[in-house]
Design an enzyme around this catalytic site. Structure first.
Site, PDB file in Angstrom:
ATOM      1  N   HIS A  49       8.786  -0.315  24.624  1.00 25.11           N
ATOM      2  CA  HIS A  49       7.941  -0.360  23.426  1.00 25.11           C
ATOM      3  C   HIS A  49       8.229   0.853  22.536  1.00 25.11           C
ATOM      4  CE1 HIS A  49       5.276  -2.473  26.488  1.00 25.11           C
ATOM      5  NE2 HIS A  49       5.369  -3.384  25.544  1.00 25.11           N
TER       6      HIS A  49
ATOM      7  N   GLN B 196      -1.704 -16.929  24.817  1.00 23.37           N
ATOM      8  CA  GLN B 196      -0.326 -17.085  25.252  1.00 23.37           C
ATOM      9  C   GLN B 196      -0.155 -17.033  26.770  1.00 23.37           C
ATOM     10  OE1 GLN B 196       0.943 -13.543  22.895  1.00 23.37           O
ATOM     11  NE2 GLN B 196       2.329 -13.171  24.617  1.00 23.37           N
TER      12      GLN B 196
HETATM   13  P1  AMP Z   1       4.792  -6.970  25.279  1.00 20.32           P
HETATM   14  O1  AMP Z   1       3.836  -5.851  25.279  1.00 20.32           O
HETATM   15  O2  AMP Z   1       5.391  -7.264  26.620  1.00 20.32           O
HETATM   16  O3  AMP Z   1       4.259  -8.189  24.577  1.00 20.32           O
HETATM   17  O4  AMP Z   1       6.027  -6.491  24.411  1.00 20.32           O
HETATM   18  C1  AMP Z   1       5.866  -6.041  23.080  1.00 20.32           C
HETATM   19  C2  AMP Z   1       7.222  -5.911  22.456  1.00 20.32           C
HETATM   20  O5  AMP Z   1       8.005  -4.977  23.180  1.00 20.32           O
HETATM   21  C3  AMP Z   1       7.996  -7.249  22.484  1.00 20.32           C
HETATM   22  O6  AMP Z   1       8.692  -7.418  21.268  1.00 20.32           O
HETATM   23  C4  AMP Z   1       8.920  -7.060  23.649  1.00 20.32           C
HETATM   24  O7  AMP Z   1      10.095  -7.823  23.553  1.00 20.32           O
HETATM   25  C5  AMP Z   1       9.236  -5.578  23.544  1.00 20.32           C
HETATM   26  N1  AMP Z   1       9.721  -5.071  24.835  1.00 20.32           N
HETATM   27  C6  AMP Z   1       9.133  -5.209  26.053  1.00 20.32           C
HETATM   28  N2  AMP Z   1       9.897  -4.669  27.015  1.00 20.32           N
HETATM   29  C7  AMP Z   1      11.005  -4.174  26.402  1.00 20.32           C
HETATM   30  C8  AMP Z   1      12.175  -3.490  26.855  1.00 20.32           C
HETATM   31  N3  AMP Z   1      12.388  -3.218  28.143  1.00 20.32           N
HETATM   32  N4  AMP Z   1      13.108  -3.133  25.926  1.00 20.32           N
HETATM   33  C9  AMP Z   1      12.916  -3.424  24.614  1.00 20.32           C
HETATM   34  N5  AMP Z   1      11.837  -4.046  24.124  1.00 20.32           N
HETATM   35  C10 AMP Z   1      10.887  -4.421  25.002  1.00 20.32           C
END
Ligand code: AMP
Length: 283
Positions: free
Chosen positions: A37, A61
């Site tokens: 993030h 979701q």
């Molecule tokens: P989430 O909190 O899992 O919904 O993720 C929020 C954003 O962070 C989304 O756009 C994810 O794709 C991105 N994200 C989560 N994990 C990673 C990672 N390891 N590397 C890059 N972006 C990430």
């Protein structure tokens, strides 16, 4: 950094944040923030005047109520982590996002029904609904999504095209632990030992990529090679392994253009996904 919990306060901030020519970078998240993030947030800081991060565990979701219940929630820690980079942390509760009587949802179409969509029906419609609502509240100049959730990234791009949304979608590369394991909020639910076991996903992806780079173009053979690696770890249960075109996310029979290799499954009770691009220049 200001923490905002209501849509009214958020509107006030946007209205009062100076002239409209200020660019806004927006990063939607579900919290339990990590370096993945942070990489998106830091990039947004470098590319925009104002940075807004949302933390909202979006019930729409989740296809499994237990998964929703167990999703890690660490708001105080999240706030401390992003304080240096973000101007606003928007952390509404479910009633604020979906007041009683909310009924209209986004339907993302066919892209939402393959891959992850097969195992998590309705997931992408729920994701797109909350992302569209957040875009409408914030009117960001740029919004940042990780390629870790590759299908999500493509679906958001499609929604922006199809609904003529005035926002630029930026894709960030997947951030990994030194072991290769893709960072994920769900990793918090894995023990140290399980995290080590989960690195089998990364090894399998690397193996698939190497096979393709060495000239194996038959998808069946590449998938078998990947399966062989995954079966070396008895705690891993594969849900799907797929090779899809980067352009339109169609399944390919032969790898003769840029593709993404996608793996999903369970390490114990925890569902994990990961992917790796194999771009044409590498073939
Ligand atoms: P989430 O909190 O899992 O919904 O993720 C929020 C954003 O962070 C989304 O756009 C994810 O794709 C991105 N994200 C989560 N994990 C990673 C990672 N390891 N590397 C890059 N972006 C990430």
């Amino acid at each position: 950094m200001t923490t905002i919990n209501t849509v009214d306060e958020l509107n006030n901030f946007i209205r009062n944040s100076g002239n409209n020519r200020k660019s806004i970078g927006f990063i939607p998240t579900m919290g339990a923030l990590h370096e993945g993030h942070l990489s998106l947030i830091q990039r947004a800081k470098a590319e925009n005047d104002v940075v807004i991060v949302s933390v909202f565990v979006n019930p729409k979701q989740f296809t499994n109520s237990d998964d929703l219940k167990r999703y890690p929630r660490t708001l105080e820690r999240d706030a401390a982590l992003i304080e240096k980079y973000a101007d606003v942390l928007f952390a509404p509760d479910a009633e604020e996002m979906y007041p009683h009587g909310s009924e209209v949802n986004v339907d993302v179409g066919t892209l939402g029904k393959v891959s992850e969509g097969v195992y998590r029906p309705g997931h992408f419609n729920g994701m797109a609904t909350v992302v569209l609502k957040l875009f409408n509240m914030i009117s960001p100049t740029r919004a940042y999504f990780g390629k870790k959730d590759y299908q999500q990234y493509l679906i958001v791009q499609q929604m922006v095209r199809d609904l003529n949304l005035d926002v630029e979608i930026i894709g960030g590369e997947t951030v990994r632990a030194p072991s290769g394991l893709a960072l994920s909020s769900r990793n918090m639910r894995l023990s140290r030992e399980e995290q080590e076991k989960a690195t089998v996903i990364y090894r399998a992806l690397c193996h698939g990529k190497q096979m393709i780079q060495k000239g194996k173009t038959n998808v069946g053979k590449v998938l078998n090679g990947i399966k062989e690696i995954l079966t070396q770890e008895p705690s891993w249960k594969t849900e799907y392994i797929e090779i899809r075109s980067i352009k339109d996310f169609s399944e390919v029979a032969n790898v003769d253009s840029s593709v993404v290799v996608l793996i999903a499954g369970y390490l114990g009770e925890v569902r994990l996904i990961d992917n790796m691009e194999v771009t044409h220049s590498l073939l």
